[in-house]
Design a protein around this motif. Sequence first.
Motif, mmCIF file in Angstrom:
data_model
loop_
_atom_site.group_PDB
_atom_site.id
_atom_site.type_symbol
_atom_site.label_atom_id
_atom_site.label_comp_id
_atom_site.label_asym_id
_atom_site.label_seq_id
_atom_site.Cartn_x
_atom_site.Cartn_y
_atom_site.Cartn_z
ATOM 1 N N PHE A 150 -74.750 171.154 -3.462
ATOM 2 C CA PHE A 150 -75.911 171.493 -4.019
ATOM 3 C C PHE A 150 -75.776 172.822 -2.710
ATOM 4 O O PHE A 150 -75.467 172.550 -2.148
ATOM 5 N N ARG A 151 -77.464 173.409 -2.981
ATOM 6 C CA ARG A 151 -77.027 174.573 -2.399
ATOM 7 C C ARG A 151 -78.578 174.187 -0.806
ATOM 8 O O ARG A 151 -79.460 173.367 -1.440
ATOM 9 N N HIS A 152 -78.388 174.935 0.322
ATOM 10 C CA HIS A 152 -78.577 174.334 1.342
ATOM 11 C C HIS A 152 -78.802 175.798 1.476
ATOM 12 O O HIS A 152 -78.478 176.879 2.069
ATOM 13 N N PHE A 153 -80.070 175.973 2.716
ATOM 14 C CA PHE A 153 -80.767 176.986 3.536
ATOM 15 C C PHE A 153 -80.140 177.015 4.475
ATOM 16 O O PHE A 153 -79.614 175.782 5.591
ATOM 17 N N THR A 154 -79.644 178.347 5.001
ATOM 18 C CA THR A 154 -79.330 178.728 6.577
ATOM 19 C C THR A 154 -80.501 179.738 6.987
ATOM 20 O O THR A 154 -80.333 180.700 6.106
ATOM 21 N N ASN A 155 -80.116 179.855 9.111
ATOM 22 C CA ASN A 155 -81.015 180.771 9.250
ATOM 23 C C ASN A 155 -80.850 181.456 10.797
ATOM 24 O O ASN A 155 -79.858 180.312 11.104
ATOM 25 N N ASN A 221 -67.169 181.577 6.246
ATOM 26 C CA ASN A 221 -67.340 181.844 7.674
ATOM 27 C C ASN A 221 -69.210 182.159 7.887
ATOM 28 O O ASN A 221 -69.504 183.050 8.924
ATOM 29 N N LEU A 222 -69.933 182.204 7.274
ATOM 30 C CA LEU A 222 -71.070 182.037 7.358
ATOM 31 C C LEU A 222 -71.800 181.574 8.236
ATOM 32 O O LEU A 222 -73.111 181.805 9.070
ATOM 33 N N ALA A 284 -67.277 169.762 10.104
ATOM 34 C CA ALA A 284 -67.158 171.226 10.788
ATOM 35 C C ALA A 284 -68.184 172.125 11.469
ATOM 36 O O ALA A 284 -68.076 172.701 12.253
ATOM 37 N N VAL A 285 -68.536 172.537 10.296
ATOM 38 C CA VAL A 285 -69.933 173.188 11.204
ATOM 39 C C VAL A 285 -70.673 173.035 12.211
ATOM 40 O O VAL A 285 -71.476 174.012 13.026
#
Length: 342
Positions: A150-155, A221-222, A284-285
């Motif tokens: 699944f893809r998720h949004f980050t900002n 590492n985003l 981890a994030v």
Amino acid sequence: MTFRAAKLAFVGTVLAFGTASIVEAQPQTIRFGHVDPDKWQSSKKGAAARIFKNIVESETDLTVDLYPAGSLGDENEMIQQAIDGMTPVVMVSGAMSKVCPAAGVLDIPYMFESPVVAWQVLDGQFGDALAQHCLEQTGLRTLGYGETGFRHFTNSEHEIHTPADMEGLKFRVQDIPLYVEMVEGLGAEPTPIAWSELPTALSTGVVDGQENPVGTIYNNNLHELQDYMTLDGHVYGTDFLLINDQFFSQLSEQDQKVLERAGVIAGNMGRAIQQFTTAEGLKAVQEEGMQVYSPTAEELAAFREQAQPPVIEWLRNDLGDEAVWIDRLKEAVADTSTDTDE
């Protein structure tokens, strides 16, 4: 013809037939290409390829040579190699819709509420029908379905709980119309940027955010360049384990059965590794300071209501007569969800 010449001709004929027999008796070699790293403990395609190789080589006289990490080219190049028979087996994701447009319906946003629903749809009648359709279109047989997750949004600006929180933000997207339509539908500004340029774009503020699976975000590492993640799961990525059908048809029936079984197991192995790296990466994030938010059912419904209509409209126009696959997928998901609820 002299006796000596006749004798030499006879010997040459025997040698020719003998050589042909020897060649035919040699085990066939299968080239298997994919773009992921080879390390099976953390690479979904790497794990799928490794177990496929082990099963096939242990149960047949076939040899499987693995070409990981894009060593044969990108996905579009490899899928063409598979069609041409140069690389009989490949594992690809997005490239499948380039040669079999109906596969693109799997990227409709917020279609699958969980990986379990996606697996049941792909491993059921819908997945079988799509595989047959793509076989007829491309000459590539689907041996198994894996996943890219699944893809998720980050900002880097603020938490996103609803589509309203996306307004005014710029998101890097793949240069694919479906993703552009989806982000626009959610009220944000889509900005197509090459993958290699993404870290710089995030660091310099060219874009405020991006979208990818958790494992991709962590392994690249985003998360160090972004403060917030929203687990909205807007698109479920599917891996296709494919074999050139002409090559497949030349194998013995016994070998075909081994490859078919190995393909299903390989797809499931890829799914398992993807789920493992997702869980590891998510933990981890957060430990490294990223704020992660899981939308409520009502909030996810709001995302779905805004993102799906423009994407489905675009797909219907793009697919033409094949747009029927949109409705077939919706029906399959509805039936699976009903079965799950029961």
